[in-house]
Design a protein around this motif. Structure first.
Motif, PDB file in Angstrom:
ATOM      1  N   LEU A   1       0.833  -1.203   0.000  1.00  0.00           N
ATOM      2  CA  LEU A   1       0.000   0.000   0.000  1.00  0.00           C
ATOM      3  C   LEU A   1       0.868   1.254   0.000  1.00  0.00           C
ATOM      4  CD1 LEU A   1      -3.040   0.769   0.126  1.00  0.00           C
ATOM      5  CD2 LEU A   1      -2.750   1.033   2.587  1.00  0.00           C
TER       6      LEU A   1
ATOM      7  N   THR B   1       2.336   1.530  -3.685  1.00  0.00           N
ATOM      8  CA  THR B   1       1.396   1.730  -4.800  1.00  0.00           C
ATOM      9  C   THR B   1       0.452   2.906  -4.580  1.00  0.00           C
ATOM     10  OG1 THR B   1      -0.143   0.106  -3.818  1.00  0.00           O
ATOM     11  CG2 THR B   1       1.468  -0.709  -5.419  1.00  0.00           C
ATOM     12  N   TRP B   2      -0.183   2.956  -3.425  1.00  0.00           N
ATOM     13  CA  TRP B   2      -1.165   4.004  -3.133  1.00  0.00           C
ATOM     14  C   TRP B   2      -0.487   5.300  -2.681  1.00  0.00           C
ATOM     15  CZ3 TRP B   2      -6.201   4.922  -3.843  1.00  0.00           C
ATOM     16  CH2 TRP B   2      -6.867   5.832  -3.033  1.00  0.00           C
TER      17      TRP B   2
ATOM     18  N   GLY C   1       0.890   7.403  -5.808  1.00  0.00           N
ATOM     19  CA  GLY C   1       0.021   8.577  -5.889  1.00  0.00           C
ATOM     20  C   GLY C   1       0.809   9.868  -6.018  1.00  0.00           C
TER      21      GLY C   1
ATOM     22  N   CYS D   1      -0.526  -2.311  -9.284  1.00  0.00           N
ATOM     23  CA  CYS D   1      -0.158  -0.922  -9.569  1.00  0.00           C
ATOM     24  C   CYS D   1      -1.212  -0.250 -10.442  1.00  0.00           C
ATOM     25  CB  CYS D   1       1.214  -0.861 -10.233  1.00  0.00           C
ATOM     26  SG  CYS D   1       2.580  -1.141  -9.091  1.00  0.00           S
TER      27      CYS D   1
ATOM     28  N   ALA E   1      -4.111   0.518  -8.101  1.00  0.00           N
ATOM     29  CA  ALA E   1      -3.794   1.643  -7.214  1.00  0.00           C
ATOM     30  C   ALA E   1      -3.805   2.971  -7.957  1.00  0.00           C
ATOM     31  CB  ALA E   1      -2.431   1.419  -6.567  1.00  0.00           C
ATOM     32  N   ASN E   2      -3.443   2.946  -9.231  1.00  0.00           N
ATOM     33  CA  ASN E   2      -3.340   4.196 -10.000  1.00  0.00           C
ATOM     34  C   ASN E   2      -4.690   4.548 -10.621  1.00  0.00           C
ATOM     35  OD1 ASN E   2      -1.994   6.402 -11.213  1.00  0.00           O
ATOM     36  ND2 ASN E   2      -1.863   5.276 -13.137  1.00  0.00           N
TER      37      ASN E   2
ATOM     38  N   THR F   1     -10.486   1.373  -2.509  1.00  0.00           N
ATOM     39  CA  THR F   1      -9.252   1.044  -3.230  1.00  0.00           C
ATOM     40  C   THR F   1      -8.144   0.558  -2.298  1.00  0.00           C
ATOM     41  OG1 THR F   1      -9.826   2.689  -4.915  1.00  0.00           O
ATOM     42  CG2 THR F   1      -7.577   1.859  -4.913  1.00  0.00           C
ATOM     43  N   PRO F   2      -7.828   1.271  -1.195  1.00  0.00           N
ATOM     44  CA  PRO F   2      -6.818   0.729  -0.279  1.00  0.00           C
ATOM     45  C   PRO F   2      -7.201  -0.648   0.271  1.00  0.00           C
ATOM     46  CG  PRO F   2      -7.229   3.032   0.228  1.00  0.00           C
ATOM     47  CD  PRO F   2      -8.274   2.607  -0.768  1.00  0.00           C
TER      48      PRO F   2
ATOM     49  N   ILE G   1      -6.436  -3.235  -2.384  1.00  0.00           N
ATOM     50  CA  ILE G   1      -4.984  -3.445  -2.476  1.00  0.00           C
ATOM     51  C   ILE G   1      -4.509  -4.350  -1.336  1.00  0.00           C
ATOM     52  CG2 ILE G   1      -2.733  -2.308  -2.303  1.00  0.00           C
ATOM     53  CD1 ILE G   1      -4.072   0.151  -3.630  1.00  0.00           C
TER      54      ILE G   1
ATOM     55  N   SER H   1      -6.515  10.598   3.555  1.00  0.00           N
ATOM     56  CA  SER H   1      -6.423  10.966   2.139  1.00  0.00           C
ATOM     57  C   SER H   1      -7.556  11.881   1.712  1.00  0.00           C
ATOM     58  CB  SER H   1      -6.424   9.707   1.259  1.00  0.00           C
ATOM     59  OG  SER H   1      -5.306   8.902   1.503  1.00  0.00           O
TER      60      SER H   1
ATOM     61  N   SER I   1      -1.579  12.101  -1.269  1.00  0.00           N
ATOM     62  CA  SER I   1      -0.755  10.891  -1.212  1.00  0.00           C
ATOM     63  C   SER I   1       0.303  10.992  -0.130  1.00  0.00           C
ATOM     64  CB  SER I   1      -0.103  10.639  -2.579  1.00  0.00           C
ATOM     65  OG  SER I   1      -1.085  10.427  -3.571  1.00  0.00           O
TER      66      SER I   1
END
Length: 533
Positions: free
Chosen positions: A116, A119-120, A124, A157, A160-161, A209-210, A213, A236, A257
């Motif tokens: 996390l 990627t996050w 980010g 990835c 996360a994106n 999303t988190p 992941i 966030s 991020s």
């Protein structure tokens, strides 16, 4: 009929990549050829070619559309991809990637939180500053270096994106959208309103999303994953909402991020105790001095530094770079202008950071140039894929096919259109690979649809006041995340970063369920915001 014929290239791309498992570059090339045939012989017969080209030869429109696509693919998309992979290859050559890996792991030994974080969090920040694939290419390469499987690294990835995409490259997609709706004259107040609406429409995804992941990394710790997702997501969304509402589109992804990274480190310190063998990433404990740390991070640190000083965050430098050494080329027949700033693009910033950082780490300039040449040669199929796809996007746009698809969807859905508005943004991002391009294609269409449906009044959406037209237009940008997950350009970047040539279709099959879920959730949020909350 126009919409059905126009959607053939998109369907063909799906079928070739997912059904027949044709490599991405071959699928893109074949689809471009078919699209050229449709543009030359079918689009004029259907009467969908824009009136401004009525007196122009369709052959000229087709030719220059493809040329325009090739230019936009090379500058800056392919340039950024090459430089991003080049920067990672430097770290591998100097072995400093091992220091970075060790330091990341020493921040937290928890696998889920580590993934996390990369990627996050880190991804980010990269998306917010550079965009154009850096948030996929660099974290994916680091994950593989940490021992994660290439397929897992590529897919996670891409997942996360998503939320950060609307504010990538210092808010360019959201800024472009507002200017499209306002005919190029969006006020600061409108920019803030559109940015805020995008955050509100994506609000649930800051938590989902988190969580996804974390679950993809470790499915056995559901309660822990929920707690981390709630904790990090809250940090966030609060920071991103405040940035969007008070500052505008430029900083939400970057500062949000950074806030997420801080939240992860706080959670790790407060709540994560000693984990079991299966839950940890093991590495020999080492202490690194300041000199060693600065040396290891010199490449990425300089990349971030150059991107920041060239962005809108430092206006005097940004304006100077944007107005110096700018190549502008008026495309014959199609009437568009290709513009590329040699000093202001993210590719140059990544290149400078990589070169200077590489020399700090002990590589000679000659060695660096050889590595750059080798990296470029290894990415030739990725370059073909992206060139064909961007050319396809330009051709579909200039010959009216993209507009025909969107118009057909508006006619088909009627008053239920708000639910499908994010789908249009997803289609645009899927075809072009860029949320910015999708907003250029469909931003005005969303506003026109709002007018047709009588959505022109001021209202309150989930407690946030604003205009109905801007709410519907924001859906185009919020919906771009679904298209980003499936975009062949994004997948091509992932395959290049993870050395998975020919597996584009496999990656697309794995991201498809996530994309469908994203689009449905976005549609629900847009519809409920207009008619319920």
């Amino acid at each position: 009929m126009a919409a059905i014929i126009s959607v053939i290239p998109i369907v063909l791309l799906f079928v070739l990549m997912m059904g027949f498992k044709v490599p991405g570059w071959k699928s893109a090339l074949a689809t471009l050829v078919v699209t050229i045939v449709l543009a030359l012989f079918v689009a004029p017969a259907l009467g969908i070619v824009p009136e401004k080209y009525a007196e122009s030869s369709i052959y000229g429109v087709t030719f220059w559309s493809v040329i325009e696509g090739f230019l936009k693919a090379c500058f800056p998309i392919i340039l950024i991809i090459i430089c991003a992979i080049f920067s990672y290859n430097i770290l591998c050559e100097t072995k400093e990637i091992e220091t970075i890996k060790t330091q990341f792991i020493q921040l937290t030994a928890d696998k889920g939180l580590l993934v996390l974080l990369l990627t996050w969090g880190f991804g980010g920040v990269l998306e917010g500053m550079a965009g154009f694939g850096t948030a996929v290419a660099i974290p994916a390469a680091i994950l593989i270096g940490l021992g994660f499987k290439p397929m897992f690294s590529a897919v996670i990835c891409l997942v996360a994106n998503t939320v950060a995409v609307g504010f990538g490259a210092v808010g360019l997609p959201a800024t472009t959208l507002a200017n499209q709706v306002a005919d190029g004259t969006a006020s600061p107040e409108m920019l803030c309103e559109v940015a805020t609406f995008i955050i509100v429409q994506l609000s649930l995804m800051f938590y989902i999303t988190p969580f996804l992941i974390l679950m993809m990394t470790d499915r056995t710790k559901i309660v822990k994953n929920i707690c981390i997702a709630l904790f990090v997501g809250t940090f966030s969304i609060i920071v991103q909402f405040c940035c969007a509402h008070f500052l505008g589109p430029e900083t939400p992804a970057i500062l949000g991020s950074v806030a997420a990274i801080i939240a992860m480190l706080i959670y790790n310190k407060l709540f994560i105790g000693k984990e079991s063998e299966a839950d940890t990433v093991h590495v020999e404990k080492k202490r690194f001095g300041m000199a060693k740390t600065l040396r290891a991070w010199s490449v990425y640190g300089l990349i971030i530094f150059f991107i920041l000083i060239s962005s809108k965050i430092v206006p005097p430098i940004s304006e100077l770079l944007k107005s110096t050494l700018v190549t502008k080329f008026d495309m014959p027949v199609v009437g568009n202008t290709f513009s590329f700033g040699w000093l202001s693009n993210a590719g140059l910033m990544i290149f400078l950071g990589a070169i200077i950082g590489g020399m700090i780490q002990g590589l000679s300039f000659g060695k660096l140039m050889k590595m750059l040449a080798k990296t470029t040669i290894n990415l030739q199929k990725t370059a073909i894929t992206i060139c064909c796809l961007v050319a396809l996007a330009m051709l579909m746009n200039n010959t009216g096919m993209t507009l025909a698809i969107a118009t057909g969807l508006v006619a088909l859905t009627g008053k239920a259109f708000p639910f499908f508005a994010p789908l249009i943004g997803s289609i645009g991002t899927f075809v072009t690979g860029s949320a910015t391009s999708a907003n250029i294609l469909f931003g005005k269409l969303q506003a026109a649809a709002a007018n047709q449906l009588g959505l022109v009044n001021d209202a309150t959406f989930f407690g946030v006041p604003g205009n109905e037209t801007n709410w519907l237009a924001a859906a185009n940008c919020a919906g771009s995340e679904g298209g980003k997950l499936l975009s062949p350009q994004s997948i091509a970047i992932a395959t290049a970063a993870c050395d998975m040539e020919g597996q584009d279709g496999d990656i697309m099959r794995k991201t498809m369920p996530f994309a469908i879920f994203w689009i449905l959730m976005n549609g629900l949020m847009v519809f409920l915001g207009l008619h319920v909350f």
